[in-house]
Design a protein around this motif. Structure first.
Motif, mmCIF file in Angstrom:
data_model
loop_
_atom_site.group_PDB
_atom_site.id
_atom_site.type_symbol
_atom_site.label_atom_id
_atom_site.label_comp_id
_atom_site.label_asym_id
_atom_site.label_seq_id
_atom_site.Cartn_x
_atom_site.Cartn_y
_atom_site.Cartn_z
ATOM 1 N N LYS A 240 -14.695 -42.646 29.497
ATOM 2 C CA LYS A 240 -15.391 -41.430 29.925
ATOM 3 C C LYS A 240 -14.726 -40.191 29.309
ATOM 4 O O LYS A 240 -15.415 -39.267 28.876
ATOM 5 N N ILE B 183 -15.847 -39.906 25.792
ATOM 6 C CA ILE B 183 -17.209 -39.366 25.724
ATOM 7 C C ILE B 183 -17.180 -37.849 25.926
ATOM 8 O O ILE B 183 -17.809 -37.100 25.170
ATOM 9 N N GLN B 184 -16.467 -37.396 26.938
ATOM 10 C CA GLN B 184 -16.381 -35.958 27.219
ATOM 11 C C GLN B 184 -15.763 -35.198 26.046
ATOM 12 O O GLN B 184 -16.218 -34.115 25.684
ATOM 13 N N ILE C 107 -18.378 -34.872 23.309
ATOM 14 C CA ILE C 107 -19.367 -33.833 23.616
ATOM 15 C C ILE C 107 -18.763 -32.455 23.352
ATOM 16 O O ILE C 107 -19.407 -31.593 22.741
ATOM 17 N N HIS C 108 -17.533 -32.260 23.796
ATOM 18 C CA HIS C 108 -16.855 -30.975 23.581
ATOM 19 C C HIS C 108 -16.709 -30.676 22.083
ATOM 20 O O HIS C 108 -16.988 -29.561 21.629
ATOM 21 N N TYR D 208 -23.515 -43.916 33.204
ATOM 22 C CA TYR D 208 -22.750 -42.692 32.959
ATOM 23 C C TYR D 208 -23.128 -42.098 31.598
ATOM 24 O O TYR D 208 -23.367 -40.889 31.477
ATOM 25 N N ILE D 209 -23.203 -42.939 30.584
ATOM 26 C CA ILE D 209 -23.541 -42.458 29.242
ATOM 27 C C ILE D 209 -24.970 -41.923 29.225
ATOM 28 O O ILE D 209 -25.236 -40.881 28.610
ATOM 29 N N GLN E 86 -26.511 -40.528 31.725
ATOM 30 C CA GLN E 86 -26.444 -39.232 32.409
ATOM 31 C C GLN E 86 -25.885 -38.157 31.482
ATOM 32 O O GLN E 86 -26.395 -37.037 31.446
ATOM 33 N N GLN E 87 -24.846 -38.509 30.746
ATOM 34 C CA GLN E 87 -24.245 -37.545 29.816
ATOM 35 C C GLN E 87 -25.213 -37.199 28.694
ATOM 36 O O GLN E 87 -25.289 -36.052 28.261
ATOM 37 N N TYR E 88 -25.966 -38.196 28.249
ATOM 38 C CA TYR E 88 -26.960 -37.961 27.213
ATOM 39 C C TYR E 88 -28.006 -36.958 27.701
ATOM 40 O O TYR E 88 -28.303 -35.975 27.015
ATOM 41 N N ALA F 28 -27.866 -34.856 30.292
ATOM 42 C CA ALA F 28 -27.327 -33.568 30.737
ATOM 43 C C ALA F 28 -26.718 -32.739 29.611
ATOM 44 O O ALA F 28 -26.795 -31.510 29.638
ATOM 45 N N HIS F 29 -26.125 -33.395 28.621
ATOM 46 C CA HIS F 29 -25.366 -32.648 27.607
ATOM 47 C C HIS F 29 -25.790 -32.922 26.167
ATOM 48 O O HIS F 29 -25.995 -31.995 25.392
#
Length: 184
Positions: free
Chosen positions: A48, A51-52, A55-56, A104-105, A107-109, A111-112
């Protein structure tokens, strides 16, 4: 977490032990259990974090006002980096076989990542880098198809004499197709 992620490059997650991680990280096993509770939770949190961080980093690349071609090349190179560090079987075990991580991935996709990609495409259209003949949705689909094929492309790249030139060829095909640029 950094040690765990690093070790996943050479260890199968099932064979990785808390004792191995603790020894490599220079901490006690108790410390790991106190923070994470289990090896699976540690691996999950490490991924996680990866992944974060990705994205950053992508958000930072976009803030630099890079061209669409530069951003797509960046994405391809990041995929190459990931696959060179983590074998596809490890990624499958962590992401695909783990329903919680898969969710989780996703959701991240939503949302971000997707909003950043929409922004990237819209900015590319505004700068004239993408023809007005295609919708944002079509461009996102083309990018998704390309990214899903990354593993095969990277395998081909590894076998190519000049791997950087091969990546440039793939980027050219993505942007201009097989026939070159469409006349203006």
């Amino acid at each position: 977490m950094k040690t765990t992620f690093s070790m996943l490059g050479t260890w199968e997650p099932k064979r990785l032990k808390i004792a191995d991680i603790a020894r490599e990280a220079g901490v006690s096993q108790v410390t790991i259990y106190n923070y994470f509770g289990s090896k699976e939770a540690l691996i999950s949190e490490s991924f996680k974090d990866f992944i974060q961080q990705g994205i950053h980093e992508f958000r930072e690349e976009m803030r630099q006002q890079k061209s669409l071609k530069e951003l797509i090349a960046y994405c391809i190179h990041k995929e190459k980096e990931t696959y060179s560090h983590l074998p596809p079987a490890v990624i499958k075990e962590i992401v695909v076989d783990n329903q919680e991580m898969y969710q989780y991935i996703q959701q991240q996709y939503e949302a971000h990542i997707r909003p950043l990609m929409v922004q990237m495409v819209e900015e590319g259209q505004a700068r004239g880098e993408i023809t007005g003949k295609v919708s944002v949705r079509a461009v996102l689909l083309a990018i998704q198809i390309y990214m899903k094929s990354t593993g095969e492309m990277l395998d081909s790249q590894a076998a190519h004499e000049d791997s950087e030139a091969f990546v440039e060829e793939l980027i050219h095909i993505f942007f201009y197709g097989l026939c070159g640029r469409e006349p203006q």
